[in-house]
Write an enzyme that holds these catalytic residues in place. Sequence first.
Site, PDB file in Angstrom:
ATOM      1  N   THR A 133       0.926  -1.031   0.157  1.00 12.55           N
ATOM      2  CA  THR A 133       0.115  -0.127  -0.426  1.00 12.55           C
ATOM      3  C   THR A 133       1.332   1.344   0.175  1.00 12.55           C
ATOM      4  OG1 THR A 133      -1.781   0.980   1.496  1.00 12.55           O
ATOM      5  CG2 THR A 133       0.081  -0.175   2.815  1.00 12.55           C
ATOM      6  N   ASP A 134      -0.062   2.066   0.029  1.00 11.11           N
ATOM      7  CA  ASP A 134       1.055   3.815  -0.815  1.00 11.11           C
ATOM      8  C   ASP A 134       1.047   3.908   0.784  1.00 11.11           C
ATOM      9  OD1 ASP A 134      -1.615   4.132   0.139  1.00 11.11           O
ATOM     10  OD2 ASP A 134      -1.682   6.135  -1.858  1.00 11.11           O
ATOM     11  N   GLU A 135       0.256   3.709   2.208  1.00 16.42           N
ATOM     12  CA  GLU A 135       0.535   3.889   3.285  1.00 16.42           C
ATOM     13  C   GLU A 135       2.051   3.916   4.363  1.00 16.42           C
ATOM     14  OE1 GLU A 135      -3.134   3.476   5.182  1.00 16.42           O
ATOM     15  OE2 GLU A 135      -4.386   3.017   3.417  1.00 16.42           O
ATOM     16  N   TYR A 182      -1.257  -0.601  11.224  1.00 17.21           N
ATOM     17  CA  TYR A 182      -1.537  -1.614   9.568  1.00 17.21           C
ATOM     18  C   TYR A 182      -0.464  -1.204   8.646  1.00 17.21           C
ATOM     19  CZ  TYR A 182      -3.270  -1.425   5.319  1.00 17.21           C
ATOM     20  OH  TYR A 182      -3.174  -1.957   3.376  1.00 17.21           O
ATOM     21  N   LYS A 186       1.644  -3.590   7.538  1.00 16.31           N
ATOM     22  CA  LYS A 186       2.497  -3.633   5.789  1.00 16.31           C
ATOM     23  C   LYS A 186       3.792  -3.375   5.703  1.00 16.31           C
ATOM     24  CE  LYS A 186      -0.320  -4.760   2.364  1.00 16.31           C
ATOM     25  NZ  LYS A 186      -0.222  -5.760   1.778  1.00 16.31           N
TER      26      LYS A 186
HETATM   27  P1  NAD Z   1      -9.703  -7.164   2.295  1.00 19.87           P
HETATM   28  O1  NAD Z   1      -9.638  -7.142   3.819  1.00 19.87           O
HETATM   29  O2  NAD Z   1     -10.800  -7.161   1.401  1.00 19.87           O
HETATM   30  O3  NAD Z   1      -9.443  -9.132   2.224  1.00 19.87           O
HETATM   31  C1  NAD Z   1      -8.138  -9.961   3.055  1.00 19.87           C
HETATM   32  C2  NAD Z   1      -8.193 -10.630   2.201  1.00 19.87           C
HETATM   33  O4  NAD Z   1      -7.457 -11.720   3.313  1.00 19.87           O
HETATM   34  C3  NAD Z   1      -9.405 -11.640   2.955  1.00 19.87           C
HETATM   35  O5  NAD Z   1     -10.025 -12.727   1.864  1.00 19.87           O
HETATM   36  C4  NAD Z   1      -8.795 -12.214   4.401  1.00 19.87           C
HETATM   37  O6  NAD Z   1      -9.657 -13.256   4.439  1.00 19.87           O
HETATM   38  C5  NAD Z   1      -7.615 -12.656   4.157  1.00 19.87           C
HETATM   39  N1  NAD Z   1      -7.295 -13.497   5.014  1.00 19.87           N
HETATM   40  C6  NAD Z   1      -6.901 -12.101   6.103  1.00 19.87           C
HETATM   41  N2  NAD Z   1      -5.848 -12.700   7.064  1.00 19.87           N
HETATM   42  C7  NAD Z   1      -5.534 -14.132   6.306  1.00 19.87           C
HETATM   43  C8  NAD Z   1      -4.761 -14.549   6.267  1.00 19.87           C
HETATM   44  N3  NAD Z   1      -4.071 -14.884   8.099  1.00 19.87           N
HETATM   45  N4  NAD Z   1      -4.351 -15.866   5.365  1.00 19.87           N
HETATM   46  C9  NAD Z   1      -5.014 -16.162   5.040  1.00 19.87           C
HETATM   47  N5  NAD Z   1      -5.812 -14.779   4.607  1.00 19.87           N
HETATM   48  C10 NAD Z   1      -6.466 -13.952   5.300  1.00 19.87           C
HETATM   49  O7  NAD Z   1      -8.283  -6.193   1.686  1.00 19.87           O
HETATM   50  P2  NAD Z   1      -8.348  -6.152   0.293  1.00 19.87           P
HETATM   51  O8  NAD Z   1      -8.535  -4.201   1.109  1.00 19.87           O
HETATM   52  O9  NAD Z   1      -8.406  -7.009  -0.957  1.00 19.87           O
HETATM   53  O10 NAD Z   1      -6.827  -5.512   0.393  1.00 19.87           O
HETATM   54  C11 NAD Z   1      -5.877  -6.904  -0.243  1.00 19.87           C
HETATM   55  C12 NAD Z   1      -4.357  -6.224  -0.380  1.00 19.87           C
HETATM   56  O11 NAD Z   1      -4.355  -5.543  -0.604  1.00 19.87           O
HETATM   57  C13 NAD Z   1      -3.850  -5.986   1.227  1.00 19.87           C
HETATM   58  O12 NAD Z   1      -3.006  -6.741   1.706  1.00 19.87           O
HETATM   59  C14 NAD Z   1      -3.767  -4.547   1.175  1.00 19.87           C
HETATM   60  O13 NAD Z   1      -2.731  -4.207   2.185  1.00 19.87           O
HETATM   61  C15 NAD Z   1      -3.503  -4.184   0.151  1.00 19.87           C
HETATM   62  N6  NAD Z   1      -4.231  -3.350  -0.333  1.00 19.87           N
HETATM   63  C16 NAD Z   1      -5.680  -3.039  -0.320  1.00 19.87           C
HETATM   64  C17 NAD Z   1      -5.456  -0.655  -1.115  1.00 19.87           C
HETATM   65  C18 NAD Z   1      -6.967  -0.797  -0.183  1.00 19.87           C
HETATM   66  O14 NAD Z   1      -7.109   0.144  -1.006  1.00 19.87           O
HETATM   67  N7  NAD Z   1      -8.639  -1.470  -0.107  1.00 19.87           N
HETATM   68  C19 NAD Z   1      -4.853  -0.638  -1.349  1.00 19.87           C
HETATM   69  C20 NAD Z   1      -3.352  -0.687  -2.255  1.00 19.87           C
HETATM   70  C21 NAD Z   1      -2.869  -1.916  -0.772  1.00 19.87           C
HETATM   71  P1  TYD Z   2     -10.980   4.417   4.629  1.00 20.22           P
HETATM   72  O1  TYD Z   2     -11.548   3.208   3.962  1.00 20.22           O
HETATM   73  O2  TYD Z   2     -10.519   3.549   6.050  1.00 20.22           O
HETATM   74  O3  TYD Z   2      -9.750   4.208   3.790  1.00 20.22           O
HETATM   75  P2  TYD Z   2      -7.382   4.728   4.559  1.00 20.22           P
HETATM   76  O4  TYD Z   2      -8.176   5.101   5.656  1.00 20.22           O
HETATM   77  O5  TYD Z   2      -6.855   3.407   4.489  1.00 20.22           O
HETATM   78  O6  TYD Z   2      -7.564   5.649   3.345  1.00 20.22           O
HETATM   79  O7  TYD Z   2     -10.636   6.004   5.117  1.00 20.22           O
HETATM   80  C1  TYD Z   2     -10.612   6.505   3.936  1.00 20.22           C
HETATM   81  C2  TYD Z   2     -10.416   7.885   4.725  1.00 20.22           C
HETATM   82  O8  TYD Z   2     -11.547   8.663   4.725  1.00 20.22           O
HETATM   83  C3  TYD Z   2      -9.666   8.564   5.685  1.00 20.22           C
HETATM   84  O9  TYD Z   2      -8.895   9.862   5.079  1.00 20.22           O
HETATM   85  C4  TYD Z   2     -10.717   8.131   6.693  1.00 20.22           C
HETATM   86  C5  TYD Z   2     -12.047   8.135   6.607  1.00 20.22           C
HETATM   87  N1  TYD Z   2     -13.696   8.042   7.272  1.00 20.22           N
HETATM   88  C6  TYD Z   2     -14.188   8.783   7.409  1.00 20.22           C
HETATM   89  O10 TYD Z   2     -13.933   9.951   7.511  1.00 20.22           O
HETATM   90  N2  TYD Z   2     -14.890   8.401   7.836  1.00 20.22           N
HETATM   91  C7  TYD Z   2     -15.497   6.825   8.118  1.00 20.22           C
HETATM   92  O11 TYD Z   2     -16.241   6.354   8.590  1.00 20.22           O
HETATM   93  C8  TYD Z   2     -14.309   6.151   7.514  1.00 20.22           C
HETATM   94  C9  TYD Z   2     -14.577   4.237   7.618  1.00 20.22           C
HETATM   95  C10 TYD Z   2     -13.598   6.422   7.094  1.00 20.22           C
END
Ligand code: NAD
Ligand code: TYD
Length: 376
Positions: A133-135, A182, A186
């Site tokens: 992630t970019d975080e 988080y 990561k």
């Molecule tokens: P998500 O929470 O929707 O899904 C995570 C999946 O991982 C789920 O299916 C869960 O069951 C599985 N999982 C969790 N713990 C596990 C374990 N111990 N063993 C096996 N499986 C397990 O997450 P997402 O939003 O789809 O993110 C997927 C990946 O992409 C993550 O690594 C996250 O850091 C990265 N990412 C997410 C975003 C975003 O905006 N959502 C952006 C950049 C990177």
């Molecule tokens: P989120 O979807 O949790 O992603 P991330 O924290 O990984 O960027 O949140 C996106 C943005 O929205 C973040 O700045 C937090 C804000 N946010 C709210 O203001 N209210 C909410 O209920 C949630 C879930 C997020």
Amino acid sequence: MNIIITGGAGFIGSHVVRLFVNKYPEYKIINLDKLTYAGNLANLKDIEDKPNYKFVKMDICDFDGVYKLMQDEKVDGIIHLAAESHVDRSIKDPFTFAQTNVMGTLSMLQAAKLYWENLPEKFEGKRFYHISTDEVYGALEMTHPEGIKPPFTTKASSGEHHLAYGEKFFTEDLKYQPHSPYSAAKASSDHFVRAFHDTYGLPIIVTNCSNNYGPYQFPEKLIPLFINNIRHRKPLPVYGKGENVRDWLYVEDHARAIDLIFHKGKIAETYNIGGFNEWKNIDIIKVVINTVDRLLGRPEGQDMDLITYVTDRAGHDMRYAIDSSKLQRELGWEPSLQFEEGIEKTVRWYLDNQEWMDNVTSGDYLKYYEDMYAGR
Ligand code: NAD
Ligand code: TYD
């Protein structure tokens, strides 16, 4: 190729599994997922019967299980997405994040290394692709709260909006400065992945992507949570002043980038993925409200009264903005969707799939999995 995709039942993972299963009938795609609250096999209903797809319920921390699976399936590629992914949960329960994101990644790395290094061809033709992630880069300053013209344009940037809120962007060479449990977990997993290349020569690739949005996202994240609340006329909890900036990419564009980088990316490289599409939370919330209202036939903007400012998230990062020019330049990737199209598709999907939403919000689906796997 035989490929393990971890976390394939989650939000992004399900889009990656779907893309690979449909696009590469000659591959075997093994979805390894523990099915935590965030994993949902309903996300993959349309491909679950395909002959090149297999689901395995497993914890990535189960080293013996993962090692055996790699041997049994003669795995040549790993796309590692499984993680705990929600910042607010990490603030309440950091241990689970360290366990899954750090120890789980280490278990995947060690199993891949041991299995591959004992093959006659060793690491030749093998790939361990880690999704990050970019975080991990920390937070950028908001030097231009009024917005300025960004240095780059891509399709993902909204035609009307298209602003940047500072001059600096996250580039691949930036130092890691994670702030939340988080992002710290990561970041730690990213370091382990690179250490396995530098120490053992494991063929790794890392990508860092901006915030994703689209279908099948668990409704604890901003966009699906707010769509659902607007539909039910429930308050919309905006953290702080709603001024924080996130850079949004449609999830299928992330999946397309993963496909391209898995096949064409250079070993040991890092690529940032994003569409130069920065939005203040409050602005995006207004777009979502207007879109939901319009699609539900309510007067546009009627639900603005649901906006409720609440206490800010602890350690809330101010601004994320990805510079993805390396990926665009070296591999020719471009997002396919403009933000207006992406948000319309997304809102429409959640409104059309109320059963999916009701199911994951009621927790019935968790019970379903408990029953299904009882005793295994
Ligand atoms: P998500 O929470 O929707 O899904 C995570 C999946 O991982 C789920 O299916 C869960 O069951 C599985 N999982 C969790 N713990 C596990 C374990 N111990 N063993 C096996 N499986 C397990 O997450 P997402 O939003 O789809 O993110 C997927 C990946 O992409 C993550 O690594 C996250 O850091 C990265 N990412 C997410 C975003 C975003 O905006 N959502 C952006 C950049 C990177
Ligand atoms: P989120 O979807 O949790 O992603 P991330 O924290 O990984 O960027 O949140 C996106 C943005 O929205 C973040 O700045 C937090 C804000 N946010 C709210 O203001 N209210 C909410 O209920 C949630 C879930 C997020």
